[in-house]
Design a protein around this motif. Structure first.
Motif, PDB file in Angstrom:
ATOM      1  N   SER A  71      38.000  21.151 -15.929  1.00  0.00           N
ATOM      2  CA  SER A  71      38.487  21.087 -17.303  1.00  0.00           C
ATOM      3  C   SER A  71      39.016  22.443 -17.750  1.00  0.00           C
ATOM      4  O   SER A  71      40.091  22.534 -18.363  1.00  0.00           O
ATOM      5  N   THR A  72      38.284  23.508 -17.437  1.00  0.00           N
ATOM      6  CA  THR A  72      38.741  24.849 -17.793  1.00  0.00           C
ATOM      7  C   THR A  72      39.986  25.224 -17.003  1.00  0.00           C
ATOM      8  O   THR A  72      40.940  25.800 -17.553  1.00  0.00           O
ATOM      9  N   PHE A  73      40.008  24.892 -15.728  1.00  0.00           N
ATOM     10  CA  PHE A  73      41.143  25.232 -14.871  1.00  0.00           C
ATOM     11  C   PHE A  73      42.421  24.524 -15.329  1.00  0.00           C
ATOM     12  O   PHE A  73      43.504  25.105 -15.336  1.00  0.00           O
ATOM     13  N   ALA A  74      42.292  23.246 -15.702  1.00  0.00           N
ATOM     14  CA  ALA A  74      43.463  22.456 -16.099  1.00  0.00           C
ATOM     15  C   ALA A  74      43.790  22.591 -17.579  1.00  0.00           C
ATOM     16  O   ALA A  74      44.908  22.292 -17.997  1.00  0.00           O
ATOM     17  N   GLY A  75      42.811  23.020 -18.368  1.00  0.00           N
ATOM     18  CA  GLY A  75      43.050  23.186 -19.797  1.00  0.00           C
ATOM     19  C   GLY A  75      43.083  21.888 -20.569  1.00  0.00           C
ATOM     20  O   GLY A  75      43.732  21.787 -21.614  1.00  0.00           O
ATOM     21  N   VAL A  76      42.368  20.877 -20.068  1.00  0.00           N
ATOM     22  CA  VAL A  76      42.310  19.581 -20.751  1.00  0.00           C
ATOM     23  C   VAL A  76      40.862  19.098 -20.793  1.00  0.00           C
ATOM     24  O   VAL A  76      40.077  19.420 -19.894  1.00  0.00           O
ATOM     25  N   PRO A  77      40.504  18.347 -21.824  1.00  0.00           N
ATOM     26  CA  PRO A  77      39.164  17.750 -21.836  1.00  0.00           C
ATOM     27  C   PRO A  77      39.084  16.636 -20.799  1.00  0.00           C
ATOM     28  O   PRO A  77      40.062  15.910 -20.578  1.00  0.00           O
ATOM     29  N   ILE A  78      37.957  16.517 -20.136  1.00  0.00           N
ATOM     30  CA  ILE A  78      37.732  15.455 -19.156  1.00  0.00           C
ATOM     31  C   ILE A  78      36.599  14.585 -19.681  1.00  0.00           C
ATOM     32  O   ILE A  78      35.487  15.058 -19.889  1.00  0.00           O
ATOM     33  N   THR A  79      36.900  13.324 -19.902  1.00  0.00           N
ATOM     34  CA  THR A  79      35.940  12.456 -20.577  1.00  0.00           C
ATOM     35  C   THR A  79      35.175  11.534 -19.635  1.00  0.00           C
ATOM     36  O   THR A  79      34.158  10.964 -20.032  1.00  0.00           O
ATOM     37  N   HIS A  80      35.672  11.359 -18.411  1.00  0.00           N
ATOM     38  CA  HIS A  80      35.000  10.457 -17.470  1.00  0.00           C
ATOM     39  C   HIS A  80      35.070  11.030 -16.060  1.00  0.00           C
ATOM     40  O   HIS A  80      35.878  11.916 -15.770  1.00  0.00           O
ATOM     41  N   TYR A  81      34.222  10.504 -15.179  1.00  0.00           N
ATOM     42  CA  TYR A  81      34.263  10.929 -13.785  1.00  0.00           C
ATOM     43  C   TYR A  81      33.967   9.736 -12.882  1.00  0.00           C
ATOM     44  O   TYR A  81      33.358   8.739 -13.282  1.00  0.00           O
ATOM     45  N   CYS A  82      34.407   9.870 -11.637  1.00  0.00           N
ATOM     46  CA  CYS A  82      34.118   8.883 -10.595  1.00  0.00           C
ATOM     47  C   CYS A  82      33.836   9.657  -9.318  1.00  0.00           C
ATOM     48  O   CYS A  82      34.577  10.577  -8.969  1.00  0.00           O
ATOM     49  N   GLU A  83      32.766   9.300  -8.645  1.00  0.00           N
ATOM     50  CA  GLU A  83      32.355  10.006  -7.430  1.00  0.00           C
ATOM     51  C   GLU A  83      32.163   9.010  -6.300  1.00  0.00           C
ATOM     52  O   GLU A  83      31.571   7.947  -6.484  1.00  0.00           O
ATOM     53  N   VAL A  84      32.694   9.355  -5.136  1.00  0.00           N
ATOM     54  CA  VAL A  84      32.523   8.486  -3.972  1.00  0.00           C
ATOM     55  C   VAL A  84      32.187   9.352  -2.762  1.00  0.00           C
ATOM     56  O   VAL A  84      32.735  10.445  -2.596  1.00  0.00           O
ATOM     57  N   HIS A  85      31.247   8.888  -1.943  1.00  0.00           N
ATOM     58  CA  HIS A  85      30.882   9.582  -0.724  1.00  0.00           C
ATOM     59  C   HIS A  85      31.678   8.988   0.436  1.00  0.00           C
ATOM     60  O   HIS A  85      32.318   7.947   0.313  1.00  0.00           O
ATOM     61  N   PHE A  86      31.635   9.637   1.583  1.00  0.00           N
ATOM     62  CA  PHE A  86      32.401   9.180   2.737  1.00  0.00           C
ATOM     63  C   PHE A  86      32.115   7.710   3.071  1.00  0.00           C
ATOM     64  O   PHE A  86      33.029   6.912   3.265  1.00  0.00           O
ATOM     65  N   ASP A  87      30.842   7.365   3.160  1.00  0.00           N
ATOM     66  CA  ASP A  87      30.510   5.986   3.509  1.00  0.00           C
ATOM     67  C   ASP A  87      30.965   5.008   2.430  1.00  0.00           C
ATOM     68  O   ASP A  87      31.364   3.889   2.726  1.00  0.00           O
ATOM     69  N   GLY A  88      30.896   5.454   1.179  1.00  0.00           N
ATOM     70  CA  GLY A  88      31.341   4.604   0.084  1.00  0.00           C
ATOM     71  C   GLY A  88      32.820   4.322   0.152  1.00  0.00           C
ATOM     72  O   GLY A  88      33.264   3.196  -0.116  1.00  0.00           O
ATOM     73  N   LEU A  89      33.613   5.332   0.507  1.00  0.00           N
ATOM     74  CA  LEU A  89      35.057   5.133   0.631  1.00  0.00           C
ATOM     75  C   LEU A  89      35.362   4.085   1.689  1.00  0.00           C
ATOM     76  O   LEU A  89      36.195   3.188   1.484  1.00  0.00           O
ATOM     77  N   GLN A  90      34.695   4.179   2.803  1.00  0.00           N
ATOM     78  CA  GLN A  90      34.935   3.225   3.881  1.00  0.00           C
ATOM     79  C   GLN A  90      34.592   1.805   3.430  1.00  0.00           C
ATOM     80  O   GLN A  90      35.338   0.859   3.710  1.00  0.00           O
ATOM     81  N   ARG A  91      33.486   1.662   2.709  1.00  0.00           N
ATOM     82  CA  ARG A  91      33.092   0.326   2.233  1.00  0.00           C
ATOM     83  C   ARG A  91      34.088  -0.219   1.221  1.00  0.00           C
ATOM     84  O   ARG A  91      34.417  -1.414   1.234  1.00  0.00           O
ATOM     85  N   VAL A  92      34.574   0.648   0.320  1.00  0.00           N
ATOM     86  CA  VAL A  92      35.542   0.205  -0.686  1.00  0.00           C
ATOM     87  C   VAL A  92      36.795  -0.343  -0.019  1.00  0.00           C
ATOM     88  O   VAL A  92      37.290  -1.427  -0.370  1.00  0.00           O
ATOM     89  N   VAL A  93      37.331   0.401   0.936  1.00  0.00           N
ATOM     90  CA  VAL A  93      38.564  -0.022   1.602  1.00  0.00           C
ATOM     91  C   VAL A  93      38.355  -1.331   2.363  1.00  0.00           C
ATOM     92  O   VAL A  93      39.186  -2.248   2.301  1.00  0.00           O
ATOM     93  N   ASP A  94      37.240  -1.448   3.062  1.00  0.00           N
ATOM     94  CA  ASP A  94      36.972  -2.679   3.805  1.00  0.00           C
ATOM     95  C   ASP A  94      36.743  -3.852   2.863  1.00  0.00           C
ATOM     96  O   ASP A  94      37.141  -4.989   3.158  1.00  0.00           O
ATOM     97  N   GLU A  95      36.109  -3.608   1.730  1.00  0.00           N
ATOM     98  CA  GLU A  95      35.883  -4.666   0.734  1.00  0.00           C
ATOM     99  C   GLU A  95      37.210  -5.221   0.225  1.00  0.00           C
ATOM    100  O   GLU A  95      37.327  -6.414  -0.076  1.00  0.00           O
ATOM    101  N   LEU A  96      38.224  -4.344   0.176  1.00  0.00           N
ATOM    102  CA  LEU A  96      39.555  -4.757  -0.286  1.00  0.00           C
ATOM    103  C   LEU A  96      40.371  -5.429   0.815  1.00  0.00           C
ATOM    104  O   LEU A  96      41.490  -5.876   0.574  1.00  0.00           O
TER     105      LEU A  96
END
Length: 287
Positions: A71-96
């Motif tokens: 937020s400081t680096f970009a100079g904009v407020p950040i109101t939400h976040y999303c976090e994914v781990h390596f295994d989670g990414l693989q599951r998301v793609v396969d689920e799709l």
């Protein structure tokens, strides 16, 4: 919104660096999403920790620490976040059922021993993960990896939005089990439904940066003027990469936008960019 990709996995590894740091501007009314990569080695100062790479903010302060740093680096407020781990990414793609990605160049990936040919193709979870992790055998090194990460996120977004409206709530609910976010499933479904009802536009960019070594440590340093102009365009809803676009007064007068006030990188950088080993312009061109 901040999108984080951590190398923490379900195999017992305890490391927790944010190897993916991506700022997303989401405008459901216009049907527009901007994905802006912040190179993981970007030089910043973190409170009580001194000079660090921006991915260390996650190690020291978790998701909230990363949000504060970006937020400081970009100079904009950040109101939400999303976090994914390596295994989670693989599951998301396969689920799709896989995602479509236009791979910009052919290369052999050291992660998983996979090979990729340039061109538009459907990637399964293991392939998407290997593609998003490779930095040694692609143009631009870590900048090339950041490009691949944005392409994977784009593929996921497009695949979700292409699902039949009636199946969207169930799909989002299933995918949500593989990520961490402050948004509820209901929130995500509502956003996706809004985007399905618009002419969807997705922009992809990276903080203009160059490689730099100080004290034996390799960093990515921002090109301050170019970064400020890019963030002004992002905030105004313009194409981040359109350097000919006229920046509106509201953004040009906002001195916080793209100020990167927490980066101690050299403010005079033209010669450093000219002699850098890598810059963000060295990635393979996207088709």
């Amino acid at each position: 919104m901040l999108i984080l990709g951590s190398d923490s996995r379900d195999d017992g590894e305890t490391a927790s660096r944010s190897d993916v740091t991506m700022l997303a501007r989401i405008d459901p009314d216009k049907g527009q999403v901007d994905l802006i990569s912040i190179p993981r080695d970007t030089m910043v100062t973190i409170e009580d920790q001194g000079r660090q790479k921006i991915n260390a903010a996650y190690s020291f302060g978790g998701a909230s620490g990363a949000v504060d740093a970006v937020s400081t680096f970009a100079g904009v407020p950040i109101t939400h976040y999303c976090e994914v781990h390596f295994d989670g990414l693989q599951r998301v793609v396969d689920e799709l059922g896989g995602i479509w990605v236009n791979v910009p160049e052919s290369f052999d990936a050291g992660n998983g021993g996979m090979s990729f040919n340039a061109g538009n193709q459907r990637l399964n979870g293991a392939q998407a993960l290997a593609f998003a992790r490779e930095r040694y055998n692609v143009s631009g090194g870590d900048f090339g990896r950041a490009q691949a990460q944005r392409l994977v996120v784009q593929g996921i977004i497009k695949q979700v939005l292409a699902s039949p409206p009636g199946q969207l709530p169930g799909l989002v609910s299933s995918l949500a089990s593989s990520i961490s976010t402050d948004l509820s499933v209901t929130d995500i479904v509502a956003l996706a439904q809004q985007f399905q009802a618009t002419d969807f536009t997705l922009y992809s960019a990276v903080c203009p940066s160059y490689s730099f070594t100080e004290g034996g440590v390799s960093y990515a340093c921002p090109m301050f003027n170019e970064w400020r102009d890019m963030m002004c365009r992002v905030d105004a809803g313009l194409d981040p990469n359109d350097t000919t676009a006229e920046i509106p007064q509201a953004q040009s007068s906002n001195l916080k936008l793209g100020a990167a006030s927490n980066s101690p990188a050299p403010k005079s950088y033209d010669a450093l960019v000219a002699n850098a080993g890598l810059t963000t312009n060295d990635v393979a061109p996207e088709e």
